[in-house]
Design a protein around this motif. Structure first.
Motif, mmCIF file in Angstrom:
data_model
loop_
_atom_site.group_PDB
_atom_site.id
_atom_site.type_symbol
_atom_site.label_atom_id
_atom_site.label_comp_id
_atom_site.label_asym_id
_atom_site.label_seq_id
_atom_site.Cartn_x
_atom_site.Cartn_y
_atom_site.Cartn_z
ATOM 1 N N GLN A 60 0.867 -1.177 0.000
ATOM 2 C CA GLN A 60 0.000 0.000 0.000
ATOM 3 C C GLN A 60 0.904 1.227 0.000
ATOM 4 N N THR A 94 -2.842 -3.042 -2.681
ATOM 5 C CA THR A 94 -4.080 -3.336 -1.976
ATOM 6 C C THR A 94 -4.325 -2.244 -0.934
ATOM 7 N N GLU A 95 -5.572 -2.043 -0.603
ATOM 8 C CA GLU A 95 -5.932 -1.095 0.454
ATOM 9 C C GLU A 95 -6.207 -1.825 1.759
ATOM 10 N N ASP A 96 -6.395 -3.150 1.683
ATOM 11 C CA ASP A 96 -6.743 -3.950 2.857
ATOM 12 C C ASP A 96 -5.598 -4.872 3.246
ATOM 13 N N TYR A 101 4.358 -1.389 3.268
ATOM 14 C CA TYR A 101 4.030 -0.033 2.834
ATOM 15 C C TYR A 101 5.158 0.464 1.935
#
Length: 171
Positions: A60, A94-96, A101
């Motif tokens: 992310q 992905t956001e989940d 990071y």
């Protein structure tokens, strides 16, 4: 007398040849000192030797204050190239629940060049740094950086080339 005329002619020819040689050397030196628009240098990097990179499958993007030093257009450019490079390596955005990071840092540092005449020029060199953080521990596990001068007077195509080259070199 004839011998002295020959010596004078030989000296003239030698002086012309020497002058031509000096002129050619000065032109070659001047051409060699002309700065190019984009100069690439090596990539600096470091990583956590204990990190398990094999478990990293998703990531992310995270914006940090240093990210804001890169203008919006260049941030989009860089992000697209990073997404493509990481996607080619099997990672996906992905956001989940990401495994890591990704952060981009931009900015510059002061550099100095010495000229032939012992004069100097101080200028700002742009750089791009990418860093990966383990999402579980929030610890940095890898970073890489290189020179990336995205100068305001470049065309969008030139900026694309610089950004793509920088990302490819880093990753």
């Amino acid at each position: 007398m004839r011998k002295s005329l020959i010596i004078i002619r030989v000296r003239k020819v030698c002086m012309r040849s020497l002058s031509a040689l000096i002129a050619v050397c000065l032109v070659a030196l001047a051409i060699g000192c002309v700065p190019t628009k984009t100069v690439y240098r090596e990539v600096n990097f470091d990583y956590d030797v204990n990190a398990d990179f094999s478990r990293m499958k998703t990531y992310q993007w995270v914006a940090m204050p240093a990210t804001q030093r890169i203008d919006d257009f260049n941030r989009v450019r860089i992000r697209e190239y990073v997404d493509a490079e990481l996607g080619a390596r099997g990672l996906r955005v992905t956001e989940d629940n990401p495994d890591m990071y990704v952060v981009m840092f931009g900015g510059g540092y002061k550099a100095m060049d010495m000229t032939v005449m012992m004069d100097y020029d101080v200028y700002t060199v742009g750089r791009l740094k990418l860093a990966f953080y383990d999402a579980a521990s929030n610890r940095e596990i890898w970073w890489g950086e290189t020179k990336a001068n995205l100068i305001h007077n470049m065309t969008p195509d030139e900026k694309d080339d610089v950004a793509q080259n920088a990302v490819e070199r880093i990753l």
